[in-house]
Design an enzyme around this catalytic site. Structure first.
Site, PDB file in Angstrom:
ATOM      1  N   GLY A  67      58.342  31.861  90.931  1.00 32.96           N
ATOM      2  CA  GLY A  67      59.257  31.743  89.805  1.00 32.96           C
ATOM      3  C   GLY A  67      58.953  32.622  88.620  1.00 32.96           C
ATOM      4  O   GLY A  67      59.674  32.570  87.623  1.00 32.96           O
ATOM      5  N   GLU A 107      65.699  30.358  94.937  1.00 37.22           N
ATOM      6  CA  GLU A 107      64.673  30.607  95.955  1.00 37.22           C
ATOM      7  C   GLU A 107      64.321  29.326  96.697  1.00 37.22           C
ATOM      8  O   GLU A 107      64.175  29.331  97.927  1.00 37.22           O
ATOM      9  CB  GLU A 107      63.426  31.200  95.309  1.00 37.22           C
ATOM     10  CG  GLU A 107      63.581  32.642  94.854  1.00 37.22           C
ATOM     11  CD  GLU A 107      62.391  33.161  94.093  1.00 37.22           C
ATOM     12  OE1 GLU A 107      62.207  34.389  94.040  1.00 37.22           O
ATOM     13  OE2 GLU A 107      61.631  32.341  93.529  1.00 37.22           O
ATOM     14  N   SER A 131      59.292  42.001  93.275  1.00 36.01           N
ATOM     15  CA  SER A 131      58.824  43.331  93.656  1.00 36.01           C
ATOM     16  C   SER A 131      58.374  43.421  95.104  1.00 36.01           C
ATOM     17  O   SER A 131      58.403  44.507  95.694  1.00 36.01           O
ATOM     18  CB  SER A 131      57.674  43.754  92.738  1.00 36.01           C
ATOM     19  OG  SER A 131      56.596  42.838  92.808  1.00 36.01           O
ATOM     20  N   LYS A 136      47.293  37.620  95.086  1.00 38.65           N
ATOM     21  CA  LYS A 136      47.979  36.339  94.898  1.00 38.65           C
ATOM     22  C   LYS A 136      47.214  35.153  95.485  1.00 38.65           C
ATOM     23  O   LYS A 136      47.603  34.009  95.296  1.00 38.65           O
ATOM     24  CB  LYS A 136      49.364  36.396  95.554  1.00 38.65           C
ATOM     25  CG  LYS A 136      50.237  37.545  95.086  1.00 38.65           C
ATOM     26  CD  LYS A 136      50.542  37.446  93.615  1.00 38.65           C
ATOM     27  CE  LYS A 136      51.684  38.385  93.235  1.00 38.65           C
ATOM     28  NZ  LYS A 136      51.263  39.562  92.540  1.00 38.65           N
ATOM     29  N   ASP A 152      53.744  34.071  93.711  1.00 37.99           N
ATOM     30  CA  ASP A 152      52.910  34.376  92.549  1.00 37.99           C
ATOM     31  C   ASP A 152      51.495  33.847  92.723  1.00 37.99           C
ATOM     32  O   ASP A 152      50.550  34.404  92.174  1.00 37.99           O
ATOM     33  CB  ASP A 152      53.560  33.805  91.286  1.00 37.99           C
ATOM     34  CG  ASP A 152      54.941  34.391  91.064  1.00 37.99           C
ATOM     35  OD1 ASP A 152      55.061  35.629  91.032  1.00 37.99           O
ATOM     36  OD2 ASP A 152      55.918  33.617  90.957  1.00 37.99           O
TER      37      ASP A 152
END
Length: 232
Positions: A102, A110, A34, A128, A91
């Site tokens: 992931g 990635e 996102s 994050k 993340d």
């Protein structure tokens, strides 16, 4: 992880900061998720308006490839020499700029792209930020379908609560045809040691610990976008 009010705007702001690093003629690693979505959209917009030229992209997922292709970004296979700049979300982000990635399921591609980049940049919002990896997010591990139960047991022997990621009534399947096992650790772990242990397990293709890869991070919060640099 849950989104917070205004988080979409913050992700867009972080992506916008990374756009300033893109130069004419670059081959870019295009991340997945996102936040990376806004970076890809920004590259496409600059190409359309003519402020950026001759940029090519290496997508890290089929979803990113579709977005980039539909937006008019030229896509290429990953060159042997790698990419000039790779930009992706995260993340979790530790003070060292080590990250967990992931949760979007694209960790293998990635990492291949990130490790090939002359410069790897992470973007995201301040939700994050963590003091240590594993504080909030699980560590995703991509595994081959064959012997899944055995691989899961090996992950549990490392101290993980290892759960194959569901998708509808079945298991999530990556773009590479593999599964993802999300590993939560109740106790703090040493990222370097865990990374080595995960990589040594038969059946494990890749893990979501991105250690020593990021050169820079743009993190957006209520006070604006912060630029964080890896220690020399």
């Amino acid at each position: 992880m849950a989104q917070t009010p205004g988080s979409d705007g913050r992700k867009r702001a972080a992506a916008g900061a990374a756009l300033a690093l893109v130069e004419d003629g670059m081959t870019l690693g295009l991340g997945t998720g996102s936040t990376a979505y806004w970076f890809v959209a920004g590259v496409a917009e600059r190409l359309r308006e003519g402020s950026l030229r001759r940029v090519r992209g290496v997508p890290t997922s089929e979803a990113t490839a579709r977005q980039a292709r539909e937006a008019g970004i030229e896509l290429v296979d990953l060159p042997a020499a790698g990419v000039d700049l790779a930009v992706d979300g995260m993340d979790e982000l530790a003070p060292s700029l080590d990250a967990v990635k992931g949760l979007g399921g694209a960790l293998l591609r990635e990492k291949v792209v990130a490790s090939s980049a002359r410069r790897f940049v992470l973007i995201g919002d301040e939700s994050k930020l963590v003091s240590r990896l594993g504080e909030r997010a699980p560590v995703p591990v991509e595994v081959v379908p064959f012997g899944l139960a055995r691989t899961r047991l090996l992950l549990e022997r490392l101290g993980a609560e290892a759960r194959p990621r569901p998708a509808g009534g079945s298991l999530f399947v990556t773009d590479n045809g593999n599964h993802v096992v999300d590993c939560r650790f109740e106790a703090p772990f040493d990222p370097e040691e865990l990374a080595a242990e995960l990589s040594s397990l038969p059946g494990v293709v890749e893990h979501g610990l991105f250690l020593g890869l990021a050169d820079l991070a743009f993190v957006a919060g209520a006070g604006g976008v912060r630029r964080l640099e890896a220690a020399a």
